[in-house]
Design an enzyme around this catalytic site. Sequence first.
Site, PDB file in Angstrom:
ATOM      1  N   GLY A  46       0.820  -1.216   0.000  1.00  0.00           N
ATOM      2  CA  GLY A  46       0.000   0.000   0.000  1.00  0.00           C
ATOM      3  C   GLY A  46       0.850   1.261   0.000  1.00  0.00           C
ATOM      4  O   GLY A  46       0.563   2.225  -0.721  1.00  0.00           O
ATOM      5  N   CYS A  47       1.909   1.251   0.796  1.00  0.00           N
ATOM      6  CA  CYS A  47       2.769   2.433   0.886  1.00  0.00           C
ATOM      7  C   CYS A  47       3.531   2.665  -0.415  1.00  0.00           C
ATOM      8  O   CYS A  47       3.766   3.806  -0.811  1.00  0.00           O
ATOM      9  CB  CYS A  47       3.726   2.293   2.071  1.00  0.00           C
ATOM     10  SG  CYS A  47       2.845   2.216   3.653  1.00  0.00           S
ATOM     11  N   THR A  48       3.897   1.580  -1.093  1.00  0.00           N
ATOM     12  CA  THR A  48       4.563   1.700  -2.393  1.00  0.00           C
ATOM     13  C   THR A  48       3.598   2.289  -3.412  1.00  0.00           C
ATOM     14  O   THR A  48       3.965   3.216  -4.160  1.00  0.00           O
ATOM     15  CB  THR A  48       5.091   0.329  -2.855  1.00  0.00           C
ATOM     16  OG1 THR A  48       6.059  -0.125  -1.901  1.00  0.00           O
ATOM     17  CG2 THR A  48       5.729   0.419  -4.233  1.00  0.00           C
ATOM     18  N   ALA A  51       3.243   6.050  -2.586  1.00  0.00           N
ATOM     19  CA  ALA A  51       4.465   6.801  -2.892  1.00  0.00           C
ATOM     20  C   ALA A  51       4.661   6.935  -4.401  1.00  0.00           C
ATOM     21  O   ALA A  51       5.047   8.002  -4.892  1.00  0.00           O
ATOM     22  CB  ALA A  51       5.676   6.133  -2.248  1.00  0.00           C
TER      23      ALA A  51
END
Length: 156
Positions: A46-48, A51
Amino acid sequence: MGDRLSPGDIAPDFTLPDDTGSQVTLSDLRGGKVIVYFYPAAMTPGCTTQACDFSDSLESLRADGYTVLGISPDMPEKLAKFREKEGLTITLLSDADRAVMTAWGAFGEKMMYGKTVQGVIRSTVVLDEDGTVSHAWYNVKATGHVAKLRRDLGLE
């Protein structure tokens, strides 16, 4: 957990290291608009996604006067690997002790897999040129967030 920020609040200032170890101070960015987003961990799915979405939108956000700062509890070395692996162009900052996240209401109790846990609350706060909060979203979804942000800011 600190209180969540709301439109009209003055954002708490901070100085944090980026992925190269250089210090970034929020108040040095006054005079421009700033998008500060908090995410749980570099190199997770999710963070990738989030970002990469911010990096893909960075040129158009810059053209509209915005600087983007992504903040996680990861150490600068891990942030550097994240930047390199994913080709990220946004500024990544390390809040290892979670003090900034706490002050901004982006760390505290949240639900994860049906359980209440302490952790980073995926959040985005937009500041105007004076460092005043214009928008604040908490518990955001990683996928599609940047498109929603752009719509809410009238940047479509």
